[in-house]
Write a protein that holds these residues in place. Sequence first.
Motif, mmCIF file in Angstrom:
data_model
loop_
_atom_site.group_PDB
_atom_site.id
_atom_site.type_symbol
_atom_site.label_atom_id
_atom_site.label_comp_id
_atom_site.label_asym_id
_atom_site.label_seq_id
_atom_site.Cartn_x
_atom_site.Cartn_y
_atom_site.Cartn_z
ATOM 1 N N ALA A 165 23.523 16.548 36.087
ATOM 2 C CA ALA A 165 24.347 16.633 35.404
ATOM 3 C C ALA A 165 24.881 15.794 34.144
ATOM 4 O O ALA A 165 24.892 16.651 32.452
ATOM 5 N N ARG A 166 24.735 15.200 34.482
ATOM 6 C CA ARG A 166 24.844 14.312 33.028
ATOM 7 C C ARG A 166 22.820 14.460 32.190
ATOM 8 O O ARG A 166 23.232 14.098 31.696
ATOM 9 N N ASP A 167 22.295 13.953 33.261
ATOM 10 C CA ASP A 167 20.366 14.244 32.575
ATOM 11 C C ASP A 167 21.113 15.618 31.549
ATOM 12 O O ASP A 167 20.146 15.648 30.444
ATOM 13 N N ILE A 168 20.917 16.422 32.096
ATOM 14 C CA ILE A 168 20.768 17.758 32.093
ATOM 15 C C ILE A 168 21.258 17.963 30.402
ATOM 16 O O ILE A 168 21.177 18.060 29.178
ATOM 17 N N GLY A 169 22.993 17.799 31.071
ATOM 18 C CA GLY A 169 24.105 17.550 29.637
ATOM 19 C C GLY A 169 23.612 16.550 28.338
ATOM 20 O O GLY A 169 23.417 17.208 27.361
ATOM 21 N N ARG A 170 22.918 15.562 28.980
ATOM 22 C CA ARG A 170 22.261 14.385 27.546
ATOM 23 C C ARG A 170 21.333 15.232 27.181
ATOM 24 O O ARG A 170 21.615 15.139 25.563
ATOM 25 N N GLY A 171 20.875 15.779 27.647
ATOM 26 C CA GLY A 171 19.502 16.420 27.259
ATOM 27 C C GLY A 171 19.829 17.638 26.207
ATOM 28 O O GLY A 171 19.083 17.501 25.175
ATOM 29 N N ILE A 172 20.852 17.835 26.620
ATOM 30 C CA ILE A 172 21.245 19.227 26.195
ATOM 31 C C ILE A 172 21.700 19.230 24.242
ATOM 32 O O ILE A 172 21.415 19.600 23.239
ATOM 33 N N MET A 173 22.732 18.452 24.902
ATOM 34 C CA MET A 173 23.320 17.293 23.535
ATOM 35 C C MET A 173 21.785 16.351 22.667
ATOM 36 O O MET A 173 22.118 16.908 21.407
#
Length: 166
Positions: free
Chosen positions: A76-84
């Motif tokens: 979740a953190r990796d995907i969220g960081r990539g989105i941002m």
Amino acid sequence: MQENKPDCYQRYPKDTMSSAVPRSGFVVFCVILVLTLTLYPVLKTLSVQIHSAITGSYVAGYHSVLLVNCPTEQTARDIGRGIMEKKLAACVNIFPRTTTMYYWKGEIRDASEILLLVRTRTSLVQRLVAYVKAVHPYDIPEIISFPIDDGSQHYLKWMEDAVIDI
């Protein structure tokens, strides 16, 4: 004795001229009708945007909220960081573990998942979905989008400023 008429009357008989005018008017009418029907969605959107700019009101559906479930907090953190980092969203919330029940290959399954709550412009939803599908470990990741109909005008303005429509 037959009277000789000038050449112009002989080249363009009266019945040919009279039928050409109504035909060209019909063609013009058809072209205008097709253009109007084709451009209606664009004209409607443009008029709503102009109304919003003049009155300062929010255009319903301009922004969206997406729900994305992830198997682990790190995912979740990796995907969220990539989105941002790709500037696909104004904000990503990562909710703690949730219990999920779902059908998979004909059986009911239980799992713990992490929920991402993503806020973005509706025009970026498909790019965001493509990105999540590319990096998500699930075969069929849950990515659900809901348009925002209304909310705090200050928050919606912040979202508009935070996410550039590319």
